[in-house]
Design a protein around this motif. Structure first.
Motif: not given
Length: 257
Positions: A147, A150, A180, A228, A232, A235
């Protein structure tokens, strides 16, 4: 990183990109490695200009911080070096236990004990089957790391089952996209809360991006891609759970093995 002369033993066939097996000769003896020269990379339409070797090394750098002192790194030692076919990625060879299957196919409705269901389909003889993966901490750490990375290509064959139960993830050349693109066969934990150990691991990566890890990734990824990674992590920590498949594209790599 291991330094020494690389002696090639052979080429891995088939493989999407040129992949060789050899040994690096060090003062302490030969160390078996995988070597993927940049010159043998096949360009990808959705990763324009990407150097896959750089992304493989970046994945290992993130994985090292992710593991810290809490557990074994889920990506084998990986570095950039010079080989017979030019610069490329070197990765320490790991010999898996072929009697184990972290990800496998079983007849539909026959979920083995200790495994989680991912999806159903049909085999080459039109028999209903299910793709399943084991429910272990070692494999789940690979899923959490994916995750963060990615990872767009977590096939079943990109998991190495070590004899002692450790699980390595390999082949991270198409990871770190700013869009994504998480494609994985490890969806069995979707929606489950992160454990304390996993939360701490994600936090380590998030904090290290502001320092040494961010500096180490700078030559390998774009500034946007590094940002990014940070997003992530944020998040994951905000939601506190592993994600469900998104609806913007395929959630499973093809083929899945």
């Amino acid at each position: 990183m291991l330094e020494g002369e690389l002696v090639l033993h052979g080429r891995v066939m088939p493989a999407s990109n040129a992949t060789f097996v050899g040994a690096v000769r060090t003062p302490d003896g030969d160390v078996r490695v995988v070597y993927k020269p940049v010159a043998g990379e096949r360009p990808l339409w959705d990763f324009p200009g990407a150097v896959l070797a750089d992304r493989e090394v970046a994945a290992h750098l993130v994985a090292e911080v992710f593991a810290g002192d809490a557990f074994r790194c889920p990506v084998p030692l990986t570095w950039l070096g010079e080989g017979p076919h030019g610069p490329g990625m070197f990765q320490e060879w790991q010999e898996p236990d072929e009697s184990q299957a972290a990800v496998t196919l079983v007849p539909e409705d026959e979920l083995p004990e200790g495994y989680l269901h991912v999806f159903d389909g049909y085999d080459a003889h039109d028999r209903p089957i299910s793709l399943v993966h084991e429910d272990t901490d070692a494999l789940r750490r690979v899923a959490v790391l994916d995750v963060i990375l990615n990872n767009a290509d977590r096939k079943g064959g990109h998991v190495l089952e070590m004899p002692d139960g450790h699980r390595y993830g390999i082949d991270h050349g198409i990871a770190f996209h700013h869009e994504h693109k998480l494609r994985t066969v490890l969806w069995g934990w979707a929606g489950e809360r992160l454990t304390a150990v996993e939360t701490a691991a994600v936090t380590r990566v998030r904090e290290a991006l502001a320092g040494a890890l961010g500096d180490a990734l700078a030559p390998l990824l774009t500034a946007l891609e590094i940002d990014c990674v940070r997003r992530r992590c944020d998040r994951l920590l905000q939601v506190g759970a592993l994600p469900f498949p998104g609806g913007g594209g395929p959630a499973i790599p093809w083929p899945p093995f």
